[in-house]
Design a protein around this motif. Structure first.
Motif, PDB file in Angstrom:
ATOM      1  N   TRP A 261      53.427   5.280  48.958  1.00 13.53           N
ATOM      2  CA  TRP A 261      52.422   5.161  47.642  1.00 13.53           C
ATOM      3  C   TRP A 261      53.264   4.974  46.435  1.00 13.53           C
ATOM      4  O   TRP A 261      52.801   4.494  45.689  1.00 13.53           O
ATOM      5  CB  TRP A 261      51.514   6.630  47.586  1.00 13.53           C
ATOM      6  N   ALA A 265      53.215   2.055  43.872  1.00 13.22           N
ATOM      7  CA  ALA A 265      52.809   2.207  42.337  1.00 13.22           C
ATOM      8  C   ALA A 265      54.191   1.650  41.526  1.00 13.22           C
ATOM      9  O   ALA A 265      53.817   0.999  40.479  1.00 13.22           O
ATOM     10  CB  ALA A 265      52.929   3.602  42.181  1.00 13.22           C
ATOM     11  N   CYS A 266      55.284   1.616  41.907  1.00 10.27           N
ATOM     12  CA  CYS A 266      56.312   1.019  41.154  1.00 10.27           C
ATOM     13  C   CYS A 266      56.344  -0.345  41.236  1.00 10.27           C
ATOM     14  O   CYS A 266      56.568  -0.968  40.115  1.00 10.27           O
ATOM     15  CB  CYS A 266      57.902   1.638  41.750  1.00 10.27           C
ATOM     16  N   SER A 268      53.711  -2.140  41.159  1.00 13.13           N
ATOM     17  CA  SER A 268      52.580  -2.301  40.337  1.00 13.13           C
ATOM     18  C   SER A 268      52.787  -2.280  38.860  1.00 13.13           C
ATOM     19  O   SER A 268      52.540  -3.094  38.203  1.00 13.13           O
ATOM     20  CB  SER A 268      51.203  -1.479  40.679  1.00 13.13           C
ATOM     21  N   GLU A 269      53.876  -1.239  38.736  1.00 12.24           N
ATOM     22  CA  GLU A 269      54.300  -1.067  37.279  1.00 12.24           C
ATOM     23  C   GLU A 269      55.100  -2.174  36.791  1.00 12.24           C
ATOM     24  O   GLU A 269      55.089  -2.990  35.713  1.00 12.24           O
ATOM     25  CB  GLU A 269      54.824   0.171  37.042  1.00 12.24           C
ATOM     26  N   THR A 366      49.167   7.949  31.226  1.00 18.32           N
ATOM     27  CA  THR A 366      49.547   7.622  32.691  1.00 18.32           C
ATOM     28  C   THR A 366      50.927   7.909  32.915  1.00 18.32           C
ATOM     29  O   THR A 366      51.737   7.745  32.072  1.00 18.32           O
ATOM     30  CB  THR A 366      49.026   6.185  33.254  1.00 18.32           C
ATOM     31  N   ARG A 369      55.764   5.729  36.992  1.00 22.74           N
ATOM     32  CA  ARG A 369      56.355   5.973  38.112  1.00 22.74           C
ATOM     33  C   ARG A 369      57.859   5.272  38.471  1.00 22.74           C
ATOM     34  O   ARG A 369      58.765   5.753  39.311  1.00 22.74           O
ATOM     35  CB  ARG A 369      55.630   5.392  39.243  1.00 22.74           C
TER      36      ARG A 369
END
Length: 514
Positions: A261, A265-266, A268-269, A366, A369
């Protein structure tokens, strides 16, 4: 206040010292005088912390006066952080004392003990932004999101600048005696709320001229924290109080886990950074961020995700395990090596700033990550060579993802690099030229195995008896009180009035009898 001559040092102690306390202080001073490490065990209740403070500060005072009343040569300037320029080496060649314990609540107790002594060194307690920030918005954030928001506000000018940060330099110039008397984190926060300066950066400035400063363990054993300390490490004194769990903390600080997960997330960033940098170029001709760099980062993370997914796992219970150096083989397939890591970490740093600027514009809080990838790379490529890898194991574990991870029902894998040599986190102190490392606790035995785990030499050792003699102890079983009420200490019964009265009467009768 009694004064004891110990190994030629006059030690002022607030009470008549027990023999075991004098022996303990002698071992502390021996370690400091001979510039060697010490393992000192003394049972809870023997006044260990008070002895440690008095002996260490008496020895330090014998070398030269404390820095009380000395001002801070502030390193604050426009566009720079206030915790970058070391000034202690220029201040003096006297050793700095770094006193660490596991938690801030334990450090709070140490400060109370310091107040009981006659010693008044220049001191400060270091804490995180979560504990010290008083900015109305940044104080509500947590973790790296808070750190990035703080950095961003401190870099800005005019009305957007953090008003508390901008007052630090002037406050420090006008308050040279700050830290001359023992202060805790709550005191620093009160200073900030009452007079305006940022407590976090006040503590950062103050530690540069402090004779002794207090902090949690991780400020020393974690490289990412330690690099922000402005300390002349040469001949410095490092004290680890309540050190019985230091081995596991050192191993944890040198290890990491990368779950699916987090990697998702990384990725996506990284994609978000590509979009943001392209939008800035199109809308405001801002070319400060190159979208190609973020595209490279995204592609690399996707390859890493694919590589982890391809690892053959024969048993979910056992997972996939390989020797530590295998990590470099895995990353070399992605062209992540000692040579390419600096460029990669630089791209991630740029991405973190870009994402934080976007969060500020959208008033979001936020967590970034991607910065966890930098932490992982710093652990893997901590030295120029790969020698430390032999103390590690690579492990890939497959589990069913939880709803919290956003992947419920799917197979989730975690890539881990576990350290089995706690000494890796401690060995660097030798290269820094530290004078003495003192580890103390109520339980350090067996000392030989403890020292071997940390890969340090401890010429000075002590296993102290308790200050209470056997004749002062009675051991027995009391099943009922004076009126015959049963001492039933179950959850249901222990809060009853009858039970409490009977227990109090029993203690009172015993006390009156003796």
């Amino acid at each position: 206040m009694p004064t004891y001559k110990i190994r030629g040092i006059d030690v002022d102690f607030p009470f008549e010292a027990y023999d075991s306390q004098l022996i303990y202080m002698e071992k502390v001073i021996q370690s400091l005088q001979e510039k060697c490490n010490a393992l000192l065990e003394s049972p809870t209740g023997t006044g260990k912390t008070l002895c440690l403070l008095c002996a260490t500060l008496a020895w330090r005072k014998s070398l030269g006066g404390f820095s009380t009343g000395m001002g801070v040569r502030s390193s604050q300037s426009e566009g720079s952080k206030s915790d970058v320029s070391p000034s202690q080496a220029a201040r003096s060649n006297l050793p700095t004392i770094v006193y660490t314990s596991r938690t801030h609540s334990q450090i709070r107790q140490v400060i109370q003990e310091l107040k009981r002594t006659c010693y008044r060194p220049k001191m400060v307690v270091l804490g995180s932004r979560e504990q010290l920030c008083i900015h109305d918005k940044v104080s509500l954030l947590r973790g790296k999101t808070q750190t990035n928001a703080c950095h961003l506000l401190c870099r800005k000018r005019g009305k957007l600048n953090c008003a508390h940060y901008s007052q630090v330099a002037d406050y420090m110039k006008k308050n040279l005696h700050l830290g001359d008397e023992p202060i805790d984190i709550e005191d620093l926060v009160n200073v900030g709320k009452r007079f305006g300066p940022c407590p976090y950066y006040v503590s950062r400035e103050l530690h540069k001229v402090a004779d002794i400063f207090f902090a949690p363990y991780n400020y020393l054993i974690d490289r990412n924290y330690r690099k922000f300390l402005s300390v002349n490490w040469d001949n410095s004194i490092l004290i680890f109080d309540e050190a019985h769990n230091l081995e596991s903390l050192c191993a944890d600080a040198a290890s990491f886990d990368l779950p699916s997960w987090l990697l998702t997330a990384c990725i996506s960033e990284a994609k978000n950074c590509i979009d943001l940098s392209i939008t800035r170029r199109e809308e405001s001709n801002d070319k400060s961020r190159n979208p190609d760099n973020f595209a490279i980062l995204k592609a690399l993370l996707l390859k890493l995700e694919k590589r982890i997914a391809e690892v053959p796992i024969q048993s979910k219970e056992l997972g996939f395990t390989r020797p530590g150096p295998y990590m470099y083989e895995l990353l070399a397939d992605l062209n992540v090596t000692h040579e390419t890591v600096p460029m990669l970490t630089s791209i991630i740093d740029d991405a973190a700033v870009l994402l934080e600027e976007d969060n500020q514009n959208k008033a979001k809080g936020t967590v970034c990550r991607l910065e966890s990838i930098n932490d992982i790379l710093n652990i893997i490529f901590r030295d120029k060579g790969n020698a430390h890898a032999k103390f590690y194991r690579v492990h890939v574990q497959e589990v069913e993802a939880s709803a919290v991870d956003g992947l419920k029902g799917k197979a989730s894998r975690t890539l881990s690099w576990w350290c089995f040599n706690p000494g890796i986190s401690m060995e660097e102190f030798g290269r820094l030229g530290v004078g003495s490392i003192i580890l103390t606790s109520g339980t350090l035995s067996p000392m030989d195995s403890f020292a071997q785990e940390l890969k340090l030499e401890f010429p000075v050792r002590l296993e102290n008896p308790h200050v209470i003699t056997p004749s002062q102890i009675w051991a027995g079983v009391v099943s009922a009180g004076p009126s015959g009420c049963s001492f039933n200490s179950s959850y249901r019964n222990r809060d009853s009035l009858e039970y409490k009265q009977e227990l109090g009467n029993a203690i009172g009768m015993y006390d009156n009898h003796y």
